[in-house]
Design a protein around this motif. Structure first.
Motif, PDB file in Angstrom:
ATOM      1  N   VAL A 195      27.417  64.073  52.063  1.00 53.09           N
ATOM      2  CA  VAL A 195      27.118  65.437  51.651  1.00 53.09           C
ATOM      3  C   VAL A 195      27.157  65.563  50.123  1.00 53.09           C
ATOM      4  O   VAL A 195      26.296  66.202  49.514  1.00 53.09           O
ATOM      5  N   CYS A 196      28.163  64.946  49.501  1.00 53.07           N
ATOM      6  CA  CYS A 196      28.284  65.012  48.044  1.00 53.07           C
ATOM      7  C   CYS A 196      27.085  64.379  47.353  1.00 53.07           C
ATOM      8  O   CYS A 196      26.650  64.851  46.292  1.00 53.07           O
ATOM      9  N   SER A 197      26.546  63.330  47.942  1.00 53.25           N
ATOM     10  CA  SER A 197      25.350  62.700  47.381  1.00 53.25           C
ATOM     11  C   SER A 197      24.156  63.652  47.461  1.00 53.25           C
ATOM     12  O   SER A 197      23.346  63.747  46.531  1.00 53.25           O
ATOM     13  N   LEU A 198      24.064  64.369  48.579  1.00 55.54           N
ATOM     14  CA  LEU A 198      22.999  65.365  48.726  1.00 55.54           C
ATOM     15  C   LEU A 198      23.221  66.540  47.778  1.00 55.54           C
ATOM     16  O   LEU A 198      22.268  67.130  47.254  1.00 55.54           O
ATOM     17  N   TYR A 199      24.517  66.881  47.527  1.00 56.16           N
ATOM     18  CA  TYR A 199      24.838  67.922  46.566  1.00 56.16           C
ATOM     19  C   TYR A 199      24.310  67.555  45.176  1.00 56.16           C
ATOM     20  O   TYR A 199      23.831  68.416  44.425  1.00 56.16           O
ATOM     21  N   LEU A 200      24.440  66.284  44.820  1.00 57.60           N
ATOM     22  CA  LEU A 200      23.978  65.826  43.511  1.00 57.60           C
ATOM     23  C   LEU A 200      22.474  66.070  43.348  1.00 57.60           C
ATOM     24  O   LEU A 200      22.023  66.550  42.307  1.00 57.60           O
ATOM     25  N   VAL A 201      21.727  65.734  44.386  1.00 65.41           N
ATOM     26  CA  VAL A 201      20.279  65.942  44.349  1.00 65.41           C
ATOM     27  C   VAL A 201      19.960  67.432  44.232  1.00 65.41           C
ATOM     28  O   VAL A 201      19.142  67.854  43.405  1.00 65.41           O
ATOM     29  N   ASN A 202      20.635  68.238  45.053  1.00 67.09           N
ATOM     30  CA  ASN A 202      20.421  69.688  45.009  1.00 67.09           C
ATOM     31  C   ASN A 202      20.844  70.270  43.667  1.00 67.09           C
ATOM     32  O   ASN A 202      20.179  71.163  43.126  1.00 67.09           O
ATOM     33  N   GLY A 203      21.955  69.753  43.095  1.00 66.76           N
ATOM     34  CA  GLY A 203      22.443  70.259  41.814  1.00 66.76           C
ATOM     35  C   GLY A 203      21.468  70.009  40.683  1.00 66.76           C
ATOM     36  O   GLY A 203      21.243  70.883  39.834  1.00 66.76           O
ATOM     37  N   ILE A 204      20.869  68.824  40.660  1.00 70.78           N
ATOM     38  CA  ILE A 204      19.885  68.501  39.619  1.00 70.78           C
ATOM     39  C   ILE A 204      18.662  69.397  39.747  1.00 70.78           C
ATOM     40  O   ILE A 204      18.152  69.934  38.763  1.00 70.78           O
ATOM     41  N   TRP A 205      18.218  69.558  40.996  1.00 75.56           N
ATOM     42  CA  TRP A 205      17.053  70.420  41.236  1.00 75.56           C
ATOM     43  C   TRP A 205      17.362  71.861  40.830  1.00 75.56           C
ATOM     44  O   TRP A 205      16.543  72.534  40.199  1.00 75.56           O
ATOM     45  N   SER A 206      18.543  72.344  41.181  1.00 74.76           N
ATOM     46  CA  SER A 206      18.940  73.724  40.870  1.00 74.76           C
ATOM     47  C   SER A 206      19.116  73.928  39.371  1.00 74.76           C
ATOM     48  O   SER A 206      18.835  75.009  38.842  1.00 74.76           O
ATOM     49  N   LEU A 207      19.594  72.900  38.673  1.00 78.53           N
ATOM     50  CA  LEU A 207      19.755  72.969  37.212  1.00 78.53           C
ATOM     51  C   LEU A 207      18.416  73.269  36.558  1.00 78.53           C
ATOM     52  O   LEU A 207      18.319  74.121  35.661  1.00 78.53           O
ATOM     53  N   VAL A 208      17.388  72.596  37.012  1.00 75.29           N
ATOM     54  CA  VAL A 208      16.038  72.788  36.468  1.00 75.29           C
ATOM     55  C   VAL A 208      15.481  74.153  36.874  1.00 75.29           C
ATOM     56  O   VAL A 208      14.902  74.881  36.054  1.00 75.29           O
ATOM     57  N   THR A 209      15.681  74.512  38.140  1.00 73.30           N
ATOM     58  CA  THR A 209      15.159  75.788  38.651  1.00 73.30           C
ATOM     59  C   THR A 209      15.783  76.984  37.937  1.00 73.30           C
ATOM     60  O   THR A 209      15.084  77.917  37.530  1.00 73.30           O
ATOM     61  N   TRP A 210      17.112  76.966  37.779  1.00 78.99           N
ATOM     62  CA  TRP A 210      17.793  78.078  37.120  1.00 78.99           C
ATOM     63  C   TRP A 210      17.454  78.143  35.630  1.00 78.99           C
ATOM     64  O   TRP A 210      17.473  79.228  35.043  1.00 78.99           O
ATOM     65  N   ALA A 211      17.135  77.002  35.018  1.00 84.87           N
ATOM     66  CA  ALA A 211      16.687  77.013  33.614  1.00 84.87           C
ATOM     67  C   ALA A 211      15.393  77.800  33.504  1.00 84.87           C
ATOM     68  O   ALA A 211      15.197  78.566  32.549  1.00 84.87           O
ATOM     69  N   GLY A 212      14.517  77.628  34.498  1.00 84.58           N
ATOM     70  CA  GLY A 212      13.273  78.384  34.519  1.00 84.58           C
ATOM     71  C   GLY A 212      13.519  79.870  34.712  1.00 84.58           C
ATOM     72  O   GLY A 212      12.868  80.715  34.069  1.00 84.58           O
ATOM     73  N   LEU A 213      14.465  80.206  35.588  1.00 84.97           N
ATOM     74  CA  LEU A 213      14.807  81.623  35.795  1.00 84.97           C
ATOM     75  C   LEU A 213      15.410  82.232  34.541  1.00 84.97           C
ATOM     76  O   LEU A 213      15.141  83.399  34.215  1.00 84.97           O
ATOM     77  N   TYR A 214      16.226  81.451  33.818  1.00 88.31           N
ATOM     78  CA  TYR A 214      16.824  81.950  32.574  1.00 88.31           C
ATOM     79  C   TYR A 214      15.741  82.254  31.543  1.00 88.31           C
ATOM     80  O   TYR A 214      15.771  83.315  30.891  1.00 88.31           O
ATOM     81  N   ARG A 215      14.805  81.318  31.345  1.00 92.04           N
ATOM     82  CA  ARG A 215      13.745  81.517  30.360  1.00 92.04           C
ATOM     83  C   ARG A 215      12.868  82.727  30.729  1.00 92.04           C
ATOM     84  O   ARG A 215      12.406  83.460  29.854  1.00 92.04           O
ATOM     85  N   LYS A 216      12.684  82.939  32.017  1.00 88.36           N
ATOM     86  CA  LYS A 216      11.875  84.057  32.463  1.00 88.36           C
ATOM     87  C   LYS A 216      12.515  85.398  32.148  1.00 88.36           C
ATOM     88  O   LYS A 216      11.806  86.396  31.921  1.00 88.36           O
ATOM     89  N   ASN A 217      13.865  85.428  32.142  1.00 93.66           N
ATOM     90  CA  ASN A 217      14.564  86.701  31.902  1.00 93.66           C
ATOM     91  C   ASN A 217      15.102  86.827  30.477  1.00 93.66           C
ATOM     92  O   ASN A 217      15.748  87.819  30.147  1.00 93.66           O
TER      93      ASN A 217
END
Length: 218
Positions: A195-217
């Motif tokens: 699960v922690c390994s899958l968390y790492l993948v999700n965390g990297i993806w979310s880091l990029v996604t939330w950066a996009g949301l930040y720039r948008k706002n």
């Protein structure tokens, strides 16, 4: 409780796969998946996840993480409210009823890092005394008190940043995932390292996604 120790099957003849580990894994993955996709429903799953983690850590004598769960539940409630009740100037450009993504200042980041190191050291020392000094013979000693405490503090910081919808929470979660991966392997968990390994993948993806949301706002 029989539920906590219920074994689904064994690996290699001597490594048990417990029902509580499987349920915790599914709940945890669902929670972070929804959070990474900016869904407020992650908090409802988070309530169940906190309960399952409490039971799992009780079973492994990981006291720092055990104590964390009621605190985590409180932070989850705070986050649920903040995400759905933004103040003036905090509203997302896509949804006026949702909190927008923001970032910590560099000063706040330095303070957070210092807080983690200081509190983790103190908490680790206290936890190391539980089985040997405070309650000798009554509670088994925490097998990895300082690593347990470090993971605990990192989780608290990551959860608080998540509750405030700070982009930096995903940096903290990545550190949590690496630390937890080491912790779960050290105490013999089977499902949680996966699960922690899958968390790492999700965390990297979310880091990029939330950066996009930040720039948008911004």
């Amino acid at each position: 409780m029989d539920f906590i120790n219920y074994t689904l099957f064994t690996i290699g003849g001597d490594t048990p796969v417990l029902l509580i580990d499987l349920l915790t894994s599914v709940a945890g993955l669902t929670c972070v998946f929804l959070a990474g996709r900016n869904s407020k429903y992650n908090f409802w799953v988070g309530y169940v996840y906190s309960l399952l983690l409490f039971l799992m850590f009780w079973n492994k004598n990981l006291y720092a993480n055990l104590i964390l769960q009621p605190i985590s539940l409180g932070i989850n409630v705070l986050g649920h409210y903040r995400w759905t009740h933004p103040k003036s100037g905090e509203r997302s450009s896509d949804d006026s009823t949702a909190l927008k993504v923001t970032m910590l200042s560099w000063k706040q980041r330095v303070i957070a890092i210092a807080f983690i190191f200081l509190l983790a050291g103190v908490w680790g020392w206290i936890i190391s005394l539980v089985g040997n000094v405070v309650f000798p013979g009554r509670f088994p000693s925490d097998p990895v008190p300082y690593l347990d405490a470090c993971v605990t503090i990192l989780i608290l910081v990551a959860q608080l940043l998540s509750a405030l919808k700070k982009w930096d929470c995903w940096v903290a979660w990545l550190l949590v995932n690496v630390s937890q991966l080491i912790l779960h392997i050290s105490v013999g968990h089977v499902f949680m390292p996966i699960v922690c390994s899958l968390y790492l993948v999700n965390g990297i993806w979310s880091l990029v996604t939330w950066a996009g949301l930040y720039r948008k706002n911004a």
